[in-house]
Design a protein around this motif. Structure first.
Motif, mmCIF file in Angstrom:
data_model
loop_
_atom_site.group_PDB
_atom_site.id
_atom_site.type_symbol
_atom_site.label_atom_id
_atom_site.label_comp_id
_atom_site.label_asym_id
_atom_site.label_seq_id
_atom_site.Cartn_x
_atom_site.Cartn_y
_atom_site.Cartn_z
ATOM 1 N N HIS A 276 24.983 -17.855 45.973
ATOM 2 C CA HIS A 276 25.409 -17.613 47.347
ATOM 3 C C HIS A 276 24.323 -18.034 48.333
ATOM 4 N N ALA A 277 23.090 -17.678 48.040
ATOM 5 C CA ALA A 277 21.989 -18.037 48.930
ATOM 6 C C ALA A 277 21.815 -19.546 49.034
ATOM 7 N N SER A 278 22.214 -20.257 47.965
ATOM 8 C CA SER A 278 22.077 -21.720 47.939
ATOM 9 C C SER A 278 23.281 -22.430 48.523
ATOM 10 N N GLY A 279 24.306 -21.669 48.923
ATOM 11 C CA GLY A 279 25.510 -22.268 49.461
ATOM 12 C C GLY A 279 26.437 -22.834 48.410
ATOM 13 N N LEU A 280 26.274 -22.424 47.155
ATOM 14 C CA LEU A 280 27.103 -22.950 46.070
ATOM 15 C C LEU A 280 28.374 -22.147 45.863
ATOM 16 N N ILE A 281 28.391 -20.881 46.279
ATOM 17 C CA ILE A 281 29.635 -20.112 46.343
ATOM 18 C C ILE A 281 29.734 -19.514 47.742
ATOM 19 N N ASP A 282 30.963 -19.297 48.198
ATOM 20 C CA ASP A 282 31.192 -18.929 49.594
ATOM 21 C C ASP A 282 31.022 -17.449 49.886
ATOM 22 N N ARG A 283 31.097 -16.616 48.879
ATOM 23 C CA ARG A 283 31.072 -15.180 49.138
ATOM 24 C C ARG A 283 30.123 -14.469 48.183
ATOM 25 N N LYS A 284 29.628 -13.336 48.620
ATOM 26 C CA LYS A 284 28.867 -12.482 47.727
ATOM 27 C C LYS A 284 29.837 -11.786 46.786
ATOM 28 N N ILE A 285 29.424 -11.617 45.545
ATOM 29 C CA ILE A 285 30.289 -10.956 44.574
ATOM 30 C C ILE A 285 29.522 -9.841 43.878
ATOM 31 N N THR A 286 30.287 -8.948 43.258
ATOM 32 C CA THR A 286 29.705 -7.886 42.434
ATOM 33 C C THR A 286 30.170 -8.114 41.004
ATOM 34 N N VAL A 287 29.281 -8.569 40.151
ATOM 35 C CA VAL A 287 29.631 -8.919 38.776
ATOM 36 C C VAL A 287 30.204 -7.723 38.029
ATOM 37 N N ALA A 288 29.661 -6.544 38.259
ATOM 38 C CA ALA A 288 30.093 -5.346 37.526
ATOM 39 C C ALA A 288 31.569 -5.044 37.720
ATOM 40 N N GLU A 289 32.165 -5.533 38.804
ATOM 41 C CA GLU A 289 33.593 -5.299 39.023
ATOM 42 C C GLU A 289 34.458 -6.003 37.984
ATOM 43 N N ALA A 290 33.883 -6.975 37.283
ATOM 44 C CA ALA A 290 34.624 -7.728 36.271
ATOM 45 C C ALA A 290 34.361 -7.207 34.863
ATOM 46 N N VAL A 291 33.838 -6.001 34.733
ATOM 47 C CA VAL A 291 33.522 -5.399 33.429
ATOM 48 C C VAL A 291 34.384 -4.150 33.240
ATOM 49 N N LEU A 292 35.132 -4.101 32.125
ATOM 50 C CA LEU A 292 35.992 -2.957 31.822
ATOM 51 C C LEU A 292 35.470 -2.244 30.569
ATOM 52 N N PRO A 293 35.200 -0.949 30.642
ATOM 53 C CA PRO A 293 34.681 -0.210 29.476
ATOM 54 C C PRO A 293 35.589 -0.289 28.262
ATOM 55 N N GLU A 294 36.894 -0.313 28.461
ATOM 56 C CA GLU A 294 37.805 -0.349 27.312
ATOM 57 C C GLU A 294 37.691 -1.648 26.527
ATOM 58 N N ILE A 295 37.292 -2.722 27.175
ATOM 59 C CA ILE A 295 37.110 -3.985 26.459
ATOM 60 C C ILE A 295 35.861 -3.918 25.597
ATOM 61 N N ALA A 296 34.829 -3.243 26.080
ATOM 62 C CA ALA A 296 33.613 -3.067 25.265
ATOM 63 C C ALA A 296 33.956 -2.346 23.972
ATOM 64 N N ARG A 297 34.814 -1.346 24.055
ATOM 65 C CA ARG A 297 35.213 -0.612 22.852
ATOM 66 C C ARG A 297 36.013 -1.493 21.915
ATOM 67 N N LEU A 298 36.828 -2.362 22.475
ATOM 68 C CA LEU A 298 37.615 -3.316 21.678
ATOM 69 C C LEU A 298 36.700 -4.256 20.902
ATOM 70 N N VAL A 299 35.675 -4.760 21.566
ATOM 71 C CA VAL A 299 34.725 -5.684 20.926
ATOM 72 C C VAL A 299 33.943 -4.977 19.831
ATOM 73 N N GLU A 300 33.512 -3.758 20.085
ATOM 74 C CA GLU A 300 32.784 -2.978 19.081
ATOM 75 C C GLU A 300 33.626 -2.780 17.843
ATOM 76 N N ALA A 301 34.918 -2.502 18.041
ATOM 77 C CA ALA A 301 35.806 -2.227 16.920
ATOM 78 C C ALA A 301 36.024 -3.451 16.047
ATOM 79 N N ALA A 302 35.817 -4.642 16.603
ATOM 80 C CA ALA A 302 36.083 -5.880 15.864
ATOM 81 C C ALA A 302 34.835 -6.458 15.202
ATOM 82 N N ARG A 303 33.718 -5.774 15.303
ATOM 83 C CA ARG A 303 32.478 -6.309 14.727
ATOM 84 C C ARG A 303 32.614 -6.489 13.223
ATOM 85 N N VAL A 304 32.062 -7.588 12.732
ATOM 86 C CA VAL A 304 32.047 -7.860 11.304
ATOM 87 C C VAL A 304 30.844 -7.167 10.676
ATOM 88 N N PRO A 305 31.008 -6.368 9.641
ATOM 89 C CA PRO A 305 29.877 -5.651 9.033
ATOM 90 C C PRO A 305 28.800 -6.598 8.561
#
Length: 305
Positions: A276-305
């Motif tokens: 944003h500071a470099s003018g490469l994207i037009d708006r400030k964003i909050t990355v954490a808004e794109a993180v869902l806790p339930e997906i983290a649990r899904l990924v954990e459940a699929a781990r290969v031993p």
């Protein structure tokens, strides 16, 4: 239901999965979409913006799920797309470097002011270069970025550019005929992870299909680690490249999917702020808004031993 999964060689895990038939066992109607077959959209000048095709195609019917490097999801959020992160790889810092020729008068990123730097703009390479410049007290406007994704290695060898953000297997070819020098250690500067993301509506409405994709990727990644040579042949068959170079590249990359971590979110936020500071994207964003806790649990459940 039919699920569209985007793939291309740059995301090694999805490329191998596409050729292994693993996902078809749980999602027999999966539709594989080669990103290279889709309209590539406009590529803004590297001083004016970031290409956004990977995120755009999630929202215009191109595909439902994709894996890339770290930059595209930030770009997607910057365009207002409602994406969510699914998983990340381990650090791939050994696979990407900011290099100059051994005899170059450039000795640190601070010396890049006014210099031409080749990179695949819009990929992880933009992030690495921005981090290096920021550490040296420079900005994107202090250099001349040269967007030359497929030709960057040759431009570097021809000395048509002063520095290059390179990665394997392209670096292998360069190192066979030239001596390079790192301008900054990637480790400690940028983790250079692979990642996978999707639309929020897909993640919320189709958790079983998303879980099937994650589980198949985990199984396929485990296979790669036991069959590097066979995996390398899948890439070389596509681009006519050297199997040895591809095997070397794959052996130096981490495989396996991990939940999105706080450290990763912080790194992505730093990149977003610099974009944003470099003018490469037009708006400030909050990355954490794109993180869902339930997906983290899904990924954990699929781990290969």
């Amino acid at each position: 239901m039919s699920v569209r999964v985007g793939y291309f060689p740059n995301n090694n895990s999805l490329w191998v999965l596409r050729h292994r038939g693993i996902l078809e066992r749980s999602l027999p109607e999966v539709e594989w979409v080669d990103l290279r077959s889709l309209p590539q959209g406009d590529r803004p000048a590297p001083t004016e913006g970031l290409p956004s095709v990977h995120g755009d195609r999630l929202f215009d019917g191109g595909y439902d799920f994709i894996g890339t490097g770290s930059t595209p999801p930030v770009t997607a959020q910057g365009k207002g797309h409602d994406i969510v992160y699914v998983a990340v790889s381990g650090s791939r810092h050994e696979n990407g470097r900011l290099v100059v020729h051994e005899d170059s008068p450039i000795n640190s990123p601070a010396d890049l002011k006014g210099k031409r730097v080749a990179l695949g703009h819009g990929s992880w390479q933009t992030t690495l270069l921005l981090f290096a410049l920021d550490r040296a007290g420079l900005t994107w406007k202090d250099i001349e970025p040269v967007d030359a994704y497929g030709d960057a290695a040759q431009l570097f060898l021809d000395r048509a550019v002063d520095a290059w953000v390179g990665s394997y297997p392209a670096l292998t070819r360069v190192e066979q005929v030239a001596t390079t020098r790192d301008l900054v250690a990637t480790d400690g500067l940028f983790s250079h992870r692979s990642l996978w993301f999707t639309r929020r509506d897909f993640a919320e409405r189709h958790p079983e299909e998303l879980a099937a994709i994650v589980a198949a990727l985990q199984e396929s990644d485990a296979w790669i680690q036991q069959n590097y040579r066979a995996a390398a042949e899948l890439f070389a068959a596509d681009d006519g490249g050297d199997v040895d170079a591809w095997e070397h590249a794959l052996r130096h990359r981490p495989f396996g999917l991990h939940p999105v971590s706080e450290d990763f979110v912080a790194e992505q936020q730093r990149a977003a702020d610099l974009f944003h500071a470099s003018g490469l994207i037009d708006r400030k964003i909050t990355v954490a808004e794109a993180v869902l806790p339930e997906i983290a649990r899904l990924v954990e459940a699929a781990r290969v031993p």
